[in-house]
Design an enzyme around this catalytic site. Structure first.
Site, PDB file in Angstrom:
ATOM      1  N   VAL A  53      -7.344 -38.036   6.100  1.00 38.33           N
ATOM      2  CA  VAL A  53      -8.094 -37.608   4.906  1.00 38.33           C
ATOM      3  C   VAL A  53      -7.499 -36.278   4.459  1.00 38.33           C
ATOM      4  O   VAL A  53      -7.455 -35.339   5.245  1.00 38.33           O
ATOM      5  CB  VAL A  53      -9.596 -37.380   5.229  1.00 38.33           C
ATOM      6  CG1 VAL A  53     -10.376 -37.062   3.960  1.00 38.33           C
ATOM      7  CG2 VAL A  53     -10.196 -38.584   5.940  1.00 38.33           C
ATOM      8  N   HIS A  54      -6.980 -36.223   3.251  1.00 43.70           N
ATOM      9  CA  HIS A  54      -6.449 -34.935   2.809  1.00 43.70           C
ATOM     10  C   HIS A  54      -6.643 -34.672   1.317  1.00 43.70           C
ATOM     11  O   HIS A  54      -6.421 -33.571   0.849  1.00 43.70           O
ATOM     12  CB  HIS A  54      -4.957 -34.829   3.136  1.00 43.70           C
ATOM     13  CG  HIS A  54      -4.081 -35.535   2.123  1.00 43.70           C
ATOM     14  ND1 HIS A  54      -3.907 -36.894   2.123  1.00 43.70           N
ATOM     15  CD2 HIS A  54      -3.374 -35.061   1.072  1.00 43.70           C
ATOM     16  CE1 HIS A  54      -3.112 -37.220   1.126  1.00 43.70           C
ATOM     17  NE2 HIS A  54      -2.781 -36.134   0.462  1.00 43.70           N
ATOM     18  N   ARG A  55      -7.068 -35.684   0.556  1.00 41.00           N
ATOM     19  CA  ARG A  55      -7.152 -35.490  -0.892  1.00 41.00           C
ATOM     20  C   ARG A  55      -8.291 -34.570  -1.269  1.00 41.00           C
ATOM     21  O   ARG A  55      -9.397 -34.688  -0.744  1.00 41.00           O
ATOM     22  CB  ARG A  55      -7.365 -36.821  -1.598  1.00 41.00           C
ATOM     23  CG  ARG A  55      -6.091 -37.528  -1.797  1.00 41.00           C
ATOM     24  CD  ARG A  55      -6.292 -38.799  -2.544  1.00 41.00           C
ATOM     25  NE  ARG A  55      -5.012 -39.400  -2.699  1.00 41.00           N
ATOM     26  CZ  ARG A  55      -4.198 -39.160  -3.730  1.00 41.00           C
ATOM     27  NH1 ARG A  55      -4.578 -38.378  -4.717  1.00 41.00           N
ATOM     28  NH2 ARG A  55      -3.022 -39.711  -3.783  1.00 41.00           N
ATOM     29  N   ARG A 113      -6.087 -29.179   5.099  1.00 44.63           N
ATOM     30  CA  ARG A 113      -7.158 -29.123   4.113  1.00 44.63           C
ATOM     31  C   ARG A 113      -8.549 -29.456   4.686  1.00 44.63           C
ATOM     32  O   ARG A 113      -9.548 -28.989   4.161  1.00 44.63           O
ATOM     33  CB  ARG A 113      -6.852 -30.101   2.972  1.00 44.63           C
ATOM     34  CG  ARG A 113      -7.228 -29.598   1.641  1.00 44.63           C
ATOM     35  CD  ARG A 113      -6.818 -30.584   0.591  1.00 44.63           C
ATOM     36  NE  ARG A 113      -6.037 -29.944  -0.449  1.00 44.63           N
ATOM     37  CZ  ARG A 113      -6.505 -29.081  -1.315  1.00 44.63           C
ATOM     38  NH1 ARG A 113      -7.749 -28.717  -1.283  1.00 44.63           N
ATOM     39  NH2 ARG A 113      -5.726 -28.553  -2.228  1.00 44.63           N
TER      40      ARG A 113
END
Ligand code: UD1
Length: 351
Positions: free
Chosen positions: A198-200, A233
């Site tokens: 998960v990085h968006r 992030r």
């Protein structure tokens, strides 16, 4: 002839690697690399250059992290100075990050032709920062290198000159082909597991969405272990992870392919990882309500689950029950997209 590639973020280093090899076959081209420094830590940047044998960038602007405007503005200032000094005949930009946007804008304003690798990808959502970058970059570029099908059609719909749209293939697939014999077996856990990333910004910076995704991963982890390589992030925003989730540092390109090749399925919001999972014969559960790769959804290799816990859970379990399938790709997936792109750039500059 001088051609300069501008990169700055993790996925761009992977896409640069087959391009570097393709440029090396043309001694008439002086190929230089500008690194904006958008990604700067060893795990997010240097390891990719080492792993993929990419030469050290000629210049690293070391811009680092910041808000979109600050980061893009600093890049514009830095790139413009270098381009004025180096005077390349063409600039090549990759993908859809702020480094892509700054590189394309700086060059276009100096009347240096821009080639965009990975043009035409769209999710048709203006609240996705990468979408803004893609649209602007495509519209200031002279050469639009895309995959055949949806990306090429998107560019035609937006009225691009037909002769600037070049379906050349996918350089990320070139990198995969060039490295598939080097994929290590990566054992984080014994036995079966799934991989999640998960990085968006749309997921990491929205507490409700992130909580919902984590809630689904915690539930999946009750049945099968989840390996979660942490993008910086989300490092500080995630708190309540169950013991069934094993968090690891961001992985190098080859180690990530190794981790995915041993996994049952992948849960991700990354565009690149969806494609790589497919090439490795793994299904993806996409943690978004849109994807630039609707062809993967249409072919049953990916499922759009959004950040909805129940949908993520049910899609993950039905994907795990899906029988193995043969991966079938079109003729442009031959490992030579970068060769075609470089040849076209040279031909365009010297008709
Ligand atoms: C960027 C791209 C995204 C791409 C992703 C791959 C944009 C708008 N987004 O997002 O499209 O999929 O790269 O990772 O360009 N950080 C570190 N070390 C680093 C770099 C960043 O710790 O080397 C941390 C910083 O706290 C930073 C955060 O990560 O604030 C996010 O970095 P940012 O430059 O915004 O890019 P990504 O979120 O990675």
């Amino acid at each position: 002839m001088k051609i300069t590639s501008i990169v700055g973020a993790r996925p761009q280093f992977v896409k640069l690697s087959p391009m570097v090899k393709a440029f090396a076959a043309h001694p008439e081209v002086e190929h230089a690399i500008i690194h904006t420094g958008q990604h700067y830590s060893d795990v997010m940047s240097d390891v990719f250059f080492r792993d993929l044998d990419i030469p050290k960038p000629n210049i690293n602007l070391m811009i680092g992290s910041g808000t979109h405007g600050w980061q893009t503005g600093k890049m514009l200032l830095g790139i413009e100075v270098v381009l004025l000094d180096e005077k390349p005949d063409m600039v090549v930009v990759y993908g859809d990050t702020n480094s892509t946007l700054a590189g394309a804008l700086a060059a276009a304003k100096l009347n240096i032709p821009v080639a965009h690798v990975e043009a035409g990808m769209r999710c048709l959502r203006k609240d996705v920062p990468e979408e803004i970058n893609r649209v602007v970059v495509d519209h200031v570029s002279s050469l639009l290198f895309c995959t055949p099908g949806v990306s090429a059609a998107n560019l035609n719909t937006e009225g691009m000159f037909w002769d600037s749209v070049i379906p050349a293939g996918d350089v990320l697939h070139d990198a995969f082909v060039q490295n598939k014999d080097r994929i290590p077996s990566v054992v984080v856990l014994p036995g079966k597991y799934v991989v999640a990333t998960v990085h968006r910004q749309e997921n990491t910076d929205d507490r409700n969405r992130l909580n919902s995704i984590i809630c689904a991963l915690n539930d999946i982890a009750k049945i099968i272990p989840v390996v979660l390589p942490f993008h910086p992030r989300i490092e500080h925003s995630v708190k309540e992870l169950s013991s069934g989730i094993t968090v690891i540092d961001p992985l190098s390109y080859l180690d990530m392919l190794g981790l995915v090749s041993g996994a049952e399925i992948v849960l991700t919001d990354s565009g690149g990882l969806q494609r790589e999972a497919h090439w490795l014969g793994k299904m993806s559960i996409i943690l978004r309500d849109v994807t630039e790769h609707m062809d993967l959804v249409a072919d049953g290799w990916a499922v759009l689950a959004d950040a909805d816990s129940r949908t993520i859970l049910s899609s993950a379990f039905s994907a795990m029950k899906t029988l193995d399938r043969k991966v079938e790709l079109g003729p442009l997936y031959d490992g030579h997209a970068a060769d075609r792109i470089v040849a076209k750039c040279i031909e365009w500059l010297e008709p």
